[in-house]
Design a protein around this motif. Structure first.
Motif: not given
Length: 467
Positions: A157, A220, A225, A227, A273
């Protein structure tokens, strides 16, 4: 086959890896490579090494670097060498041997450039025990002596953020193709990923040119964010891929005037993360997953012992899974990160999750590591814990079916506590190498001392005029 035809074949069929110096010459010639980056990952997972002309490299592919690179903190400082290694020895050179299986191009370079990861050896040919790649090889070799082959699949992440050149200012999500920054939670949103289509096209292109295989890409829960999940495989090979992926994602983002960060908790109020690690073990001779009974398909005693090893040793290896002060900001009760050593079937509140699968794919997902972890050390640490669980025939607790976040904290809350547990854990020292553990602990304590010299905004906000 002629050299010309062999080079043409390499150019078409092999994006990454060759078998020896002769094939390396063909690989480099086929791509008209002018420079080569000779890389070695340090304790923080930072790429150290040298850049040199290909002509010079091919004449002498084994290069020298000072041993001290394995004692360097993320700040560039060094701990006191006393008790770690002789001061004179720390400044002497070690030899860096290329691992030809990692040779690949550097697709973002302005001139034709290649890169190759090196292994560190002493002047008398022994592996350098403090080198993270060697630590992972050491753990993998313990499995091989038992006739086992560990298989891992990391999930990485990271956040995309606006360029930030002043460390006093908080990070913010970048502006996407719509001209607006992302606001609110957009977990699994396709349109939120499409905001950065051009960037992700470059990431996929760069990855393909390096022979790096992406399984899936998702958005995410945090603002901007993302991944990336990798295909499963050998631990050293997958650690190499994570190491190269981090470089690739950062470079692709910079080309789009965006920062990509693998900090565990870069933005207050947003999720941290992680570097989730899926693990299974197969019989090296038969390829059978030893976590599943071949007749019934049910879990084996080794499966539960592997789980138990991770439960028992997670606190001791925590400083390698959460290696910085910032890492522990992710591990809070109100976050999505685990705070415990419990395990459960498809329970994401547990530190150890057993995903739904058939017998052949039975595995353990360790959800504790953060994305700032050195992939070599994170993989070595979790596999070392599982190995100890199996060889010590440990028994796992019953699977937890409720919300594990309602339990007390079962993991260290800060870096110094985690380092103390590592230093005192003799089984982990035996498996990962005592000299490595001693050096790693000294580096982490030095980094903590550097952090303590910084006055945070919280202190100025609440203490300046109130105490």
């Amino acid at each position: 086959m002629s050299k010309k035809r062999k080079a043409e074949k390499l150019e078409i069929s092999s994006a990454r890896g060759v078998d020896g110096l002769d094939e390396a010459k063909d690989f480099l010639a086929a791509r008209s490579i002018e420079e080569i980056e000779c890389l070695v990952p340090d304790q923080g997972g930072v790429a150290r090494g040298k850049i040199m002309p290909v002509s010079k490299f091919l004449k002498s592919p084994v290069m020298n670097l000072p041993l001290s690179i394995f004692f360097q903190c993320i700040t560039g400082e060094y701990p006191d060498y006393e008790g770690l290694v002789d001061v004179v020895e720390a400044d002497t050179d070690m030899f860096m041997q290329p691992d030809w299986s990692t040779l690949t191009s550097v697709p973002w370079a302005s001139d034709p450039t290649a890169q190759v990861i090196h292994d560190a050896v002493t002047r008398d040919g022994r592996p350098v025990e403090q080198a993270p790649r060697q630590v992972l090889r050491r753990v993998r070799e313990l499995y091989r002596k038992k006739g086992w082959q560990p298989v891992v699949a990391p999930e990485i992440e990271f956040y995309l953020v606006e360029p930030n050149t002043d460390a006093d200012y908080p990070l913010k999500p970048p502006v996407g193709r719509s001209g607006r920054p992302e606001i609110g939670r957009q977990g699994y949103s396709i349109s939120a990923v499409n905001e950065f289509d051009a960037l992700f096209e470059d990431i996929y292109k760069y990855s393909e040119l390096q022979g790096l295989e992406i399984d899936t890409l998702i958005h995410e829960d945090g603002a901007a964010q993302m991944e990336i999940n990798l295909l499963h495989g050998d631990p050293v090979e997958l650690a190499d891929q994570v190491f190269l992926f981090k470089r690739t994602i950062r470079e692709a983002a910079l080309a789009h005037k965006i920062y990509a960060t693998f900090m565990a908790k870069p933005i207050a109020g947003e999720p941290g993360s992680a570097l989730h690690i899926h693990q299974s073990i197969v019989d090296a001779a038969t390829g059978q997953n030893i976590f599943s009974d071949p007749e019934t398909g049910g879990p084996t005693p080794l499966f539960f012992s592997f789980l138990a090893g991770q439960q028992k040793y997670l606190p001791a290896i925590m400083s390698m899974l959460a290696p910085y002060v910032n890492s522990y900001r992710r591990l809070t009760r109100d976050s999505m990160a685990p705070i415990n050593v419990q395990w459960g079937y498809d329970n994401r509140t547990a530190g150890l999750r057993v995903p739904p699968s058939g017998p052949d794919a039975r595995r353990v997902e360790n959800r504790v590591p953060s994305s700032d972890a050195n992939p070599y050390l994170a993989l070595a640490a979790v596999l070392a814990s599982g190995y100890l669980g199996m060889t010590e025939e440990l028994e796992a607790t019953a699977p937890i079916e409720s919300d594990a976040k309602n339990r007390d904290f079962e993991l260290p809350r800060d870096l110094l506590s985690a380092v103390a547990l590592l230093e005192d854990c003799e089984p982990i020292r035996q498996v990962m190498g005592s000299s490595f553990v001693t050096a790693y602990a000294a580096i982490k304590k030095q980094e903590y001392e550097t952090f303590m010299k910084v006055i945070s905004p919280w202190e100025r906000e609440y203490l300046l005029l109130n105490v």
